[in-house]
Design a protein around this motif. Structure first.
Motif, mmCIF file in Angstrom:
data_model
loop_
_atom_site.group_PDB
_atom_site.id
_atom_site.type_symbol
_atom_site.label_atom_id
_atom_site.label_comp_id
_atom_site.label_asym_id
_atom_site.label_seq_id
_atom_site.Cartn_x
_atom_site.Cartn_y
_atom_site.Cartn_z
ATOM 1 N N VAL A 71 -20.037 115.554 31.390
ATOM 2 C CA VAL A 71 -19.050 115.241 32.431
ATOM 3 C C VAL A 71 -17.845 116.182 32.325
ATOM 4 C CG1 VAL A 71 -17.426 113.466 33.202
ATOM 5 C CG2 VAL A 71 -19.774 112.838 32.669
ATOM 6 N N THR A 72 -17.408 116.482 31.106
ATOM 7 C CA THR A 72 -16.265 117.389 30.919
ATOM 8 C C THR A 72 -16.601 118.800 31.396
ATOM 9 O OG1 THR A 72 -15.538 116.077 29.036
ATOM 10 C CG2 THR A 72 -14.617 118.272 29.245
ATOM 11 N N VAL A 73 -17.775 119.278 31.065
ATOM 12 C CA VAL A 73 -18.183 120.619 31.514
ATOM 13 C C VAL A 73 -18.251 120.667 33.031
ATOM 14 C CG1 VAL A 73 -20.105 122.257 31.530
ATOM 15 C CG2 VAL A 73 -19.364 121.225 29.379
ATOM 16 N N LEU A 74 -18.835 119.643 33.650
ATOM 17 C CA LEU A 74 -18.896 119.609 35.120
ATOM 18 C C LEU A 74 -17.498 119.545 35.730
ATOM 19 C CD1 LEU A 74 -21.954 117.267 35.740
ATOM 20 C CD2 LEU A 74 -21.820 119.747 36.026
ATOM 21 N N GLY A 75 -16.591 118.821 35.083
ATOM 22 C CA GLY A 75 -15.208 118.768 35.562
ATOM 23 C C GLY A 75 -14.545 120.130 35.522
#
Length: 162
Positions: free
Chosen positions: A19-23
């Motif tokens: 989720v952090t990478v996609l953010g």
């Protein structure tokens, strides 16, 4: 020590990372906010707060401080070992500079002073260890004296009345 994770645990550990990478890919401030959120919650990665033997809280509130002191003592010992190893390779000079200042009298004075200070530091550490031991011994002796003392009945209270 090995930690075995189930498939669900592994997915829950990877989810915050994904989720952090996609953010970050979508819009960098969102990724930064998600990173801060997951780090503050302790959900980022597979971090675990394991309690090993001797690390769990005991009856007193000083356990965390004692643990911190043990860690700092161990770190100091490691740094002393590294310093001693480096001194063997570099002589008594600095790690990044020349071993002498060009004045032999000053270099001799400096080395003698440093040796004296190191000896005083060792003596002071030994003194503190003896002082802690004496304090612990006094507290233990006081505890044992209180424990051995028989329970004294109240002398003011007379015989029971009917």
């Amino acid at each position: 020590m090995f930690i075995t994770l189930t498939r669900e645990d592994a997915a829950m550990c990877a989810l915050p990372v994904i989720v952090t990478v996609l953010g970050f890919l979508w819009w960098w401030p969102i990724g930064l906010l998600l990173l801060a959120f997951f780090l503050s919650r302790g959900k980022f990665g597979s971090w675990r707060h394991l309690s090993y033997a001797g690390d769990a809280p005991m009856f007193d509130g000083d356990h965390g401080r004692d643990r911190w002191e043990r860690k700092m003592t161990r770190l100091q010992e490691k740094m002393d070992r590294v310093r001693n190893r480096m001194d063997r390779f570099t002589g008594r000079g600095d790690w990044f500079g020349p071993a002498t200042s060009g004045n032999r009298a000053f270099d001799e004075y400096r080395s003698e002073t440093l040796k004296r200070l190191e000896e005083e530091q060792r003596e002071f550490k030994d003194f503190l260890a003896r002082l802690r031991f004496a304090k612990d011994r006094a507290e233990f002796d006081q505890f044992m004296a209180e424990r051995r003392r028989p329970n004294e009945p109240d002398s003011q209270a007379g015989p029971p009345r009917n």
